[in-house]
Scaffold this motif. Structure first.
Motif, PDB file in Angstrom:
ATOM      1  N   ASP A  29       0.948  -1.258   0.062  1.00 23.70           N
ATOM      2  CA  ASP A  29      -0.060   0.014   0.118  1.00 23.70           C
ATOM      3  C   ASP A  29       0.862   1.272   0.046  1.00 23.70           C
ATOM      4  N   ALA A  30       1.839   1.369   0.792  1.00 24.45           N
ATOM      5  CA  ALA A  30       2.872   2.362   0.933  1.00 24.45           C
ATOM      6  C   ALA A  30       3.631   2.824  -0.491  1.00 24.45           C
ATOM      7  N   TRP A  31       4.040   1.572  -1.006  1.00 24.58           N
ATOM      8  CA  TRP A  31       4.707   1.624  -2.439  1.00 24.58           C
ATOM      9  C   TRP A  31       3.759   2.108  -3.411  1.00 24.58           C
ATOM     10  N   ALA A  32       2.715   1.605  -3.237  1.00 25.35           N
ATOM     11  CA  ALA A  32       1.500   2.143  -4.330  1.00 25.35           C
ATOM     12  C   ALA A  32       1.190   3.723  -4.337  1.00 25.35           C
ATOM     13  N   ALA A  33       1.251   3.993  -2.892  1.00 27.28           N
ATOM     14  CA  ALA A  33       1.057   5.432  -2.687  1.00 27.28           C
ATOM     15  C   ALA A  33       2.175   6.494  -3.390  1.00 27.28           C
ATOM     16  N   PHE A  66      -5.643  -1.245  -4.870  1.00 22.56           N
ATOM     17  CA  PHE A  66      -6.770  -0.746  -5.665  1.00 22.56           C
ATOM     18  C   PHE A  66      -7.239   0.542  -5.557  1.00 22.56           C
ATOM     19  N   ARG A  67      -7.482   0.893  -4.201  1.00 26.21           N
ATOM     20  CA  ARG A  67      -8.155   2.212  -3.921  1.00 26.21           C
ATOM     21  C   ARG A  67      -6.912   3.257  -4.164  1.00 26.21           C
ATOM     22  N   ARG A  68      -5.770   2.785  -3.608  1.00 24.48           N
ATOM     23  CA  ARG A  68      -4.510   3.712  -3.845  1.00 24.48           C
ATOM     24  C   ARG A  68      -4.406   4.181  -5.333  1.00 24.48           C
ATOM     25  N   LEU A  69      -4.520   3.307  -6.168  1.00 24.94           N
ATOM     26  CA  LEU A  69      -4.213   3.483  -7.605  1.00 24.94           C
ATOM     27  C   LEU A  69      -5.178   4.121  -8.312  1.00 24.94           C
ATOM     28  N   SER A  70      -6.427   4.147  -7.890  1.00 23.70           N
ATOM     29  CA  SER A  70      -7.329   4.557  -8.657  1.00 23.70           C
ATOM     30  C   SER A  70      -8.082   5.662  -8.298  1.00 23.70           C
ATOM     31  N   ASP A  71      -8.959   6.489  -9.181  1.00 22.42           N
ATOM     32  CA  ASP A  71      -9.647   7.813  -8.744  1.00 22.42           C
ATOM     33  C   ASP A  71     -10.907   7.368  -8.079  1.00 22.42           C
ATOM     34  N   ALA A  72     -11.381   6.155  -8.411  1.00 24.31           N
ATOM     35  CA  ALA A  72     -12.655   5.858  -7.748  1.00 24.31           C
ATOM     36  C   ALA A  72     -13.156   4.236  -8.055  1.00 24.31           C
ATOM     37  N   LEU A  73     -13.441   3.483  -7.505  1.00 22.34           N
ATOM     38  CA  LEU A  73     -13.889   2.102  -7.626  1.00 22.34           C
ATOM     39  C   LEU A  73     -15.363   2.160  -7.940  1.00 22.34           C
ATOM     40  N   LEU A 117     -10.380   2.027 -16.038  1.00 23.04           N
ATOM     41  CA  LEU A 117      -9.010   1.383 -15.455  1.00 23.04           C
ATOM     42  C   LEU A 117      -9.704  -0.063 -14.875  1.00 23.04           C
ATOM     43  N   MET A 118      -9.011  -1.148 -15.385  1.00 27.60           N
ATOM     44  CA  MET A 118      -9.110  -2.357 -14.479  1.00 27.60           C
ATOM     45  C   MET A 118      -7.870  -2.748 -13.803  1.00 27.60           C
ATOM     46  N   LEU A 119      -8.122  -3.427 -12.734  1.00 24.83           N
ATOM     47  CA  LEU A 119      -6.974  -3.789 -11.686  1.00 24.83           C
ATOM     48  C   LEU A 119      -7.317  -5.223 -11.314  1.00 24.83           C
ATOM     49  N   PHE A 120      -6.151  -5.959 -11.414  1.00 24.22           N
ATOM     50  CA  PHE A 120      -6.207  -7.187 -10.900  1.00 24.22           C
ATOM     51  C   PHE A 120      -5.267  -8.056 -10.253  1.00 24.22           C
ATOM     52  N   ALA A 121      -5.451  -8.503  -9.063  1.00 25.11           N
ATOM     53  CA  ALA A 121      -4.571  -8.961  -8.161  1.00 25.11           C
ATOM     54  C   ALA A 121      -4.602 -10.378  -8.214  1.00 25.11           C
ATOM     55  N   CYS A 122      -3.215 -11.222  -8.273  1.00 29.79           N
ATOM     56  CA  CYS A 122      -3.193 -12.625  -7.998  1.00 29.79           C
ATOM     57  C   CYS A 122      -2.957 -13.051  -6.621  1.00 29.79           C
ATOM     58  N   LEU A 123      -3.916 -13.691  -5.895  1.00 30.97           N
ATOM     59  CA  LEU A 123      -3.662 -14.216  -4.626  1.00 30.97           C
ATOM     60  C   LEU A 123      -3.273 -15.498  -4.730  1.00 30.97           C
ATOM     61  N   LEU A 311      -8.240 -11.193  -7.581  1.00 31.28           N
ATOM     62  CA  LEU A 311      -9.462 -10.252  -7.480  1.00 31.28           C
ATOM     63  C   LEU A 311      -9.333  -9.197  -8.656  1.00 31.28           C
ATOM     64  N   ALA A 312     -10.364  -8.334  -8.676  1.00 35.06           N
ATOM     65  CA  ALA A 312     -10.796  -7.686  -9.403  1.00 35.06           C
ATOM     66  C   ALA A 312     -11.332  -6.257  -9.245  1.00 35.06           C
ATOM     67  N   ALA A 313     -10.859  -5.007  -9.735  1.00 40.10           N
ATOM     68  CA  ALA A 313     -11.777  -3.987  -9.458  1.00 40.10           C
ATOM     69  C   ALA A 313     -12.029  -3.133 -10.739  1.00 40.10           C
ATOM     70  N   LEU A 314     -13.114  -2.654 -10.892  1.00 38.73           N
ATOM     71  CA  LEU A 314     -13.448  -1.651 -11.956  1.00 38.73           C
ATOM     72  C   LEU A 314     -13.344  -0.460 -11.526  1.00 38.73           C
ATOM     73  N   ALA A 315     -12.466   0.409 -12.264  1.00 42.69           N
ATOM     74  CA  ALA A 315     -12.234   1.803 -11.575  1.00 42.69           C
ATOM     75  C   ALA A 315     -12.327   2.825 -12.697  1.00 42.69           C
TER      76      ALA A 315
END
Length: 332
Positions: A29-33, A66-73, A117-123, A311-315
């Motif tokens: 999270d800090a790195w993404a910020a 996801f929230r850090r890198l987007s303007d809005a989900l 923007l689409m964001l995907f995270a591989c858990l 996981l996916a986010a629509l942003a």
């Protein structure tokens, strides 16, 4: 040849998406910020970016990034298959048979508002397969037969759906309610022609542009789900079974030309062949993050073996009206 970038060298290799190897120091999270601006600039330049080494290990960590890198989900609307919701705007990948290809598409390109923007995270990476492929929409448009793209440019396309309770997304899953009056108001507000049939199913048609222009740079793009949501992309035995059970005019989904003419199997095959020739892919590793400009870049999911948790986010909602669509938007 790696290119110099403020976030480090981005690896550009034929057949693979742009790749950044990150050192998040145990705090993604800090790195993404710190790297938000540089990451978004890289996506704007390349259309997508795979970030390796973040160590995303759960829905909480993924959602925070996801929230850090987007303007809005944004919430998903009118889904064609169910997802699990982990938090507001954070979803599982679409439930789709693991042995079947999920063809190239642009998320929610059948809607009047869709993610920019689409964001995907591989858990958890699968034992084999399961890559999320990407393809450049401008390159796909250039490679498709000119006569075909001209027709779609002039006419647009139609998505035709019938919502059944026992297959695909139900009315309640797609619209957030099964109250008929509420569903009808939603459809009117979103240029969807809706008809309740005698068996209780909902039949809808929506007419959309097949091409648009990127709202930032004006790039002309192939942007739709003409092939993905076509009956001809289904496994033949699945299509035959659904026609036998529901009839040819009540399939869960299919697509048509903008004037309502059927789209033939040959057209769908041509589109998917062009996508396949321009697909780049990289096997997932647990902890990876993939950022995709949803207008400029289509994405897919390949068959896989073993558990797979993405996981996916629509942003960053984008409005079709702001993207210079090439065909009229409305009810077919």
């Amino acid at each position: 040849m790696p290119l110099s970038d403020p976030i480090g060298p981005i690896e550009l290799s034929p057949g693979r998406p742009p790749l950044l190897r990150a050192d998040a120091g145990g705090d993604p999270d800090a790195w993404a910020a710190r790297q938000r601006a540089a990451l978004r600039a890289a996506v704007a330049e390349h259309g997508c970016l795979l970030v390796r080494g973040l160590g995303l290990d759960g829905p909480g960590a993924a959602g925070a990034v996801f929230r850090r890198l987007s303007d809005a989900l944004m919430p998903e609307r009118e889904p064609f298959a169910p997802r699990r919701s982990y938090a507001d705007g954070v979803y599982s990948s679409t439930k789709w048979p693991p042995n079947q290809q999920m063809c190239m598409h642009h998320e929610m390109s059948y809607a009047l508002e869709f993610p920019g923007l689409m964001l995907f995270a591989c858990l958890e990476a699968p034992a084999s397969g399961g890559a999320t492929g990407t393809a450049d929409a401008a390159a796909v448009l250039d490679a498709l037969p000119a006569a075909l793209t001209k027709r779609f440019e002039q006419e647009g396309w139609q998505l035709v759906r019938t919502y059944h309770e026992d297959i695909g997304a139900s009315v309640a899953e797609a619209f957030g309610t099964d109250d008929r009056a509420t569903v009808e108001r939603y459809c009117r507000a979103h240029a969807i022609d809706a008809e309740w049939r005698s068996d209780g199913s909902l039949h809808t048609r929506q007419h959309r542009s097949a091409l648009l222009h990127h709202p930032v740079d004006g790039r002309r793009l192939w942007f739709n789900q003409i092939a993905f949501l076509s009956e001809w992309t289904m496994e033949p035995e699945v299509r035959e079974y659904l026609i036998d059970v529901y009839g040819p005019d009540a399939l869960p989904f299919t697509t048509r030309f903008g004037n309502g003419d059927p789209i033939g199997e040959d057209v769908v095959a041509t589109i998917n062949e062009v996508y396949a020739a321009r697909t780049v892919r990289e096997p997932w590793r647990s902890g990876d993050l993939l950022l995709v400009d949803n207008l400029r870049t289509a994405h897919s999911r390949e068959p896989f073996d073993g558990p797979r948790e993405i996981l996916a986010a629509l942003a960053d909602p984008a409005r079709l009206a702001d993207c210079a669509p090439t065909a009229g938007v409305g009810i077919g």
